[in-house]
Design an enzyme around this catalytic site. Structure first.
Site, PDB file in Angstrom:
ATOM      1  N   CYS A   1       0.828  -1.204   0.000  1.00  0.00           N
ATOM      2  CA  CYS A   1       0.000   0.000   0.000  1.00  0.00           C
ATOM      3  C   CYS A   1       0.873   1.269   0.000  1.00  0.00           C
ATOM      4  O   CYS A   1       1.440   1.607  -1.024  1.00  0.00           O
ATOM      5  CB  CYS A   1      -0.992  -0.023   1.163  1.00  0.00           C
ATOM      6  SG  CYS A   1      -2.348   1.172   0.945  1.00  0.00           S
TER       7      CYS A   1
ATOM      8  N   HIS B   1      -3.621  -5.002   0.322  1.00  0.00           N
ATOM      9  CA  HIS B   1      -3.150  -5.431   1.642  1.00  0.00           C
ATOM     10  C   HIS B   1      -3.130  -6.965   1.738  1.00  0.00           C
ATOM     11  O   HIS B   1      -4.086  -7.575   2.240  1.00  0.00           O
ATOM     12  CB  HIS B   1      -4.043  -4.835   2.736  1.00  0.00           C
ATOM     13  CG  HIS B   1      -3.784  -3.395   2.988  1.00  0.00           C
ATOM     14  ND1 HIS B   1      -2.854  -2.949   3.913  1.00  0.00           N
ATOM     15  CD2 HIS B   1      -4.307  -2.283   2.419  1.00  0.00           C
ATOM     16  CE1 HIS B   1      -2.826  -1.631   3.903  1.00  0.00           C
ATOM     17  NE2 HIS B   1      -3.699  -1.205   3.002  1.00  0.00           N
TER      18      HIS B   1
ATOM     19  N   GLU C   1      -1.536  -8.786   3.749  1.00  0.00           N
ATOM     20  CA  GLU C   1      -1.524  -9.232   5.148  1.00  0.00           C
ATOM     21  C   GLU C   1      -2.941  -9.427   5.685  1.00  0.00           C
ATOM     22  O   GLU C   1      -3.140 -10.124   6.700  1.00  0.00           O
ATOM     23  CB  GLU C   1      -0.753  -8.238   6.022  1.00  0.00           C
ATOM     24  CG  GLU C   1      -1.495  -6.982   6.437  1.00  0.00           C
ATOM     25  CD  GLU C   1      -1.669  -5.928   5.362  1.00  0.00           C
ATOM     26  OE1 GLU C   1      -2.329  -4.904   5.614  1.00  0.00           O
ATOM     27  OE2 GLU C   1      -1.127  -6.129   4.236  1.00  0.00           O
TER      28      GLU C   1
END
Length: 242
Positions: free
Chosen positions: A115, A217, A219
């Site tokens: 990001c 993202h 994660e």
């Protein structure tokens, strides 16, 4: 130590814990949990004054690097005036992450930008940013606000580092939370993923063994940890070459 050391950049801002209300460095656990699941050991790197020589020493002690999400990059770093919606800058974090990219690129250390991390990489390479995507796409679909991620399909370009990392999948469903994006592409960067309306969602750095950044993202989708697994594989290879 058999597991590779992966440095992750962090926030630095006012935080509360119990009776304490202090300036603190922190990072959502999703980031270092993803590194751990992939087989690495996370080392957190807080914003702090650092010069080029010190950044080089820090990076030399790592096997890989993740430049994490966070506040908007200061528009002054790419010669622009701030948009009304642009965050108050975190100059210490900007300086740290630009220095870390300098060192990682010079030392061929594998890195993954996430990001904000993609935006910092683009600025590092002389590119610019769209400061408010709703001005371009006409909606808030890339950042719903309130900490609520949106999901979207991104198209992965073939014969790229990203395509290799996701086993040749040409489309990914990803978690989005960004109101800025790449405008003018930086030097030596190649677009490796786009959203359906053409927004740059992934880039790689030419001539680097593993230099990848994505606007989404990864994660936040633990069911698909392949980008972190690819970073760890590259980090192991980098360690063996030292």
């Amino acid at each position: 130590m058999t597991r590779p050391l992966i440095g992750l950049t962090t926030y630095r801002q006012r935080s509360q814990s119990g009776v304490w209300d202090v300036e603190a460095s922190f990072l959502p656990a999703e980031y270092f949990d993803a590194v751990s699941r992939a087989g690495g050991v996370a080392v957190l790197l807080p914003p702090q004054p650092i010069d080029a020589a010190e950044a080089a020493v820090v990076v030399a002690g790592l096997d890989g690097l993740v430049i994490c999400g966070g506040r908007d990059v200061n528009p002054a770093t790419y010669g622009a005036e701030p948009h009304p919606t642009t965050d108050k800058p975190d100059n210490a974090r900007d300086a740290l992450e630009l220095a870390l990219y300098d060192a990682a690129i010079a030392q061929k250390v594998p890195f993954l930008g996430i990001c904000r991390g993609q935006q910092v990489l683009n600025v590092h390479q002389g590119g610019t940013l769209i400061q408010h995507l709703p001005d371009v796409v006409g909606s808030d679909k890339y950042q719903l606000g309130g900490g609520n991620y949106s999901t979207a399909e991104v198209q992965v370009l073939p014969d790229t580092l990203l395509a290799q990392a996701v086993a040749g999948d040409n489309s990914l469903t990803v978690a989005l939370y960004h109101h800025q994006a790449i405008d003018r592409l930086g030097e030596d960067l190649t677009v490796v993923a786009r959203s359906q309306d053409g927004i740059v969602e992934g880039v790689e750095l030419a001539g680097h063994p593993f230099g990848l950044a994505v606007q989404w993202h990864p994660e936040h989708t633990p069911q698909d940890n392949r980008l972190f697994e690819a970073l760890i594989a590259a980090a192991k290879q980098h360690r063996s070459s030292k």
